[in-house]
Write a protein that holds these residues in place. Structure first.
Motif, PDB file in Angstrom:
ATOM      1  N   CYS A   5      -6.680   6.184  -6.193  1.00 11.21           N
ATOM      2  CA  CYS A   5      -7.105   6.172  -4.793  1.00 11.21           C
ATOM      3  C   CYS A   5      -8.034   4.997  -4.471  1.00 11.21           C
ATOM      4  O   CYS A   5      -7.915   4.380  -3.404  1.00 11.21           O
ATOM      5  N   GLN A  52      -7.094  -2.051  -1.211  1.00 16.28           N
ATOM      6  CA  GLN A  52      -6.034  -2.767  -0.504  1.00 16.28           C
ATOM      7  C   GLN A  52      -6.094  -2.495   1.005  1.00 16.28           C
ATOM      8  O   GLN A  52      -5.845  -3.393   1.816  1.00 16.28           O
ATOM      9  N   VAL A  53      -6.428  -1.269   1.382  1.00  9.36           N
ATOM     10  CA  VAL A  53      -6.586  -0.943   2.808  1.00  9.36           C
ATOM     11  C   VAL A  53      -7.708  -1.788   3.404  1.00  9.36           C
ATOM     12  O   VAL A  53      -7.588  -2.329   4.510  1.00  9.36           O
ATOM     13  N   MET A  59       2.125   1.777  -3.376  1.00  2.00           N
ATOM     14  CA  MET A  59       1.072   2.311  -4.242  1.00  2.00           C
ATOM     15  C   MET A  59       0.931   3.820  -4.071  1.00  2.00           C
ATOM     16  O   MET A  59       0.787   4.557  -5.054  1.00  2.00           O
ATOM     17  N   VAL A  60       0.976   4.280  -2.822  1.00  2.00           N
ATOM     18  CA  VAL A  60       0.875   5.723  -2.564  1.00  2.00           C
ATOM     19  C   VAL A  60       2.087   6.428  -3.164  1.00  2.00           C
ATOM     20  O   VAL A  60       1.959   7.466  -3.832  1.00  2.00           O
ATOM     21  N   ILE A  77       0.847  -1.207   0.000  1.00  2.00           N
ATOM     22  CA  ILE A  77       0.000   0.000   0.000  1.00  2.00           C
ATOM     23  C   ILE A  77       0.876   1.247   0.000  1.00  2.00           C
ATOM     24  O   ILE A  77       0.615   2.202  -0.736  1.00  2.00           O
ATOM     25  N   LYS A  85      -0.723   5.686  -7.295  1.00  6.33           N
ATOM     26  CA  LYS A  85      -1.758   4.814  -7.861  1.00  6.33           C
ATOM     27  C   LYS A  85      -3.137   5.399  -7.585  1.00  6.33           C
ATOM     28  O   LYS A  85      -3.316   6.257  -6.716  1.00  6.33           O
ATOM     29  N   ASP A 144      -8.060   2.055  -5.832  1.00  6.63           N
ATOM     30  CA  ASP A 144      -7.247   0.845  -5.761  1.00  6.63           C
ATOM     31  C   ASP A 144      -6.527   0.758  -4.411  1.00  6.63           C
ATOM     32  O   ASP A 144      -6.428  -0.325  -3.815  1.00  6.63           O
ATOM     33  N   ILE A 145      -6.062   1.878  -3.922  1.00  2.00           N
ATOM     34  CA  ILE A 145      -5.399   1.914  -2.609  1.00  2.00           C
ATOM     35  C   ILE A 145      -6.411   1.584  -1.516  1.00  2.00           C
ATOM     36  O   ILE A 145      -6.138   0.771  -0.632  1.00  2.00           O
TER      37      ILE A 145
END
Length: 112
Positions: free
Chosen positions: A50, A56-57, A43-44, A40, A48, A52-53
Motif C-alpha cells: 500500500c 505513486q499516487v 499495482m493494485v 497504479i 502491491k 508503494d501505491i
C-alpha cells in the motif's frame, strides 16, 4: 435579430487559448501521467504494498498540480492580460473582473 443556435456556436472557430503554444508539451505530460495512473491500477491489481501505491499516487498528484499551475499561469498571462487590452473602456473592467474571477475560482478548486 436571430440568435445563433447551439450547433453553429459549436462549429464557430474560437481564438487560441493561452496554452496553445505549449499544447504539445501539455499533451506529452498528460500522456505520461496517464501511463502512471495505469501503472497504479496495475499495482493494485497485483496486490502491491500500500505504501508503494501511495507513493505513486503522490507522484501523479504532484504531476497534475504542475500541469494545473502551468495552465493557471497561461490563463493569467493570456486571458487576463488580454482582457486588460479590451478596447472598449466601458467593458474593460467587467471583462478583467470576469477573467480574474475565473482564475481565482480555478485556484480555489485546486486547493480543495
Amino acid at each position: 435579430m436571430n440568435e445563433p443556435d447551439a450547433s453553429s456556436a459549436a462549429e464557430a472557430p474560437h481564438p487560441p487559448h493561452g496554452y496553445t503554444a505549449n499544447k504539445d508539451a501539455y499533451l506529452k505530460r498528460l500522456k505520461r501521467i496517464e501511463g502512471q495512473v495505469r501503472g497504479i491500477a496495475r499495482m493494485v491489481d497485483e496486490d502491491k504494498y500500500c505504501i508503494d501505491i501511495l507513493t505513486q499516487v503522490a507522484a501523479v498528484t504532484k504531476a497534475l498540480h504542475a500541469v494545473s499551475l502551468g495552465l493557471v499561469e497561461e490563463h493569467i498571462g493570456h486571458c487576463v492580460v488580454g482582457a486588460a487590452a479590451e478596447p472598449d473602456p466601458e467593458l474593460r473592467a467587467g471583462v478583467i473582473d470576469f477573467k480574474v474571477k475565473e482564475a481565482t475560482d480555478a485556484i480555489g478548486r485546486l486547493l480543495r
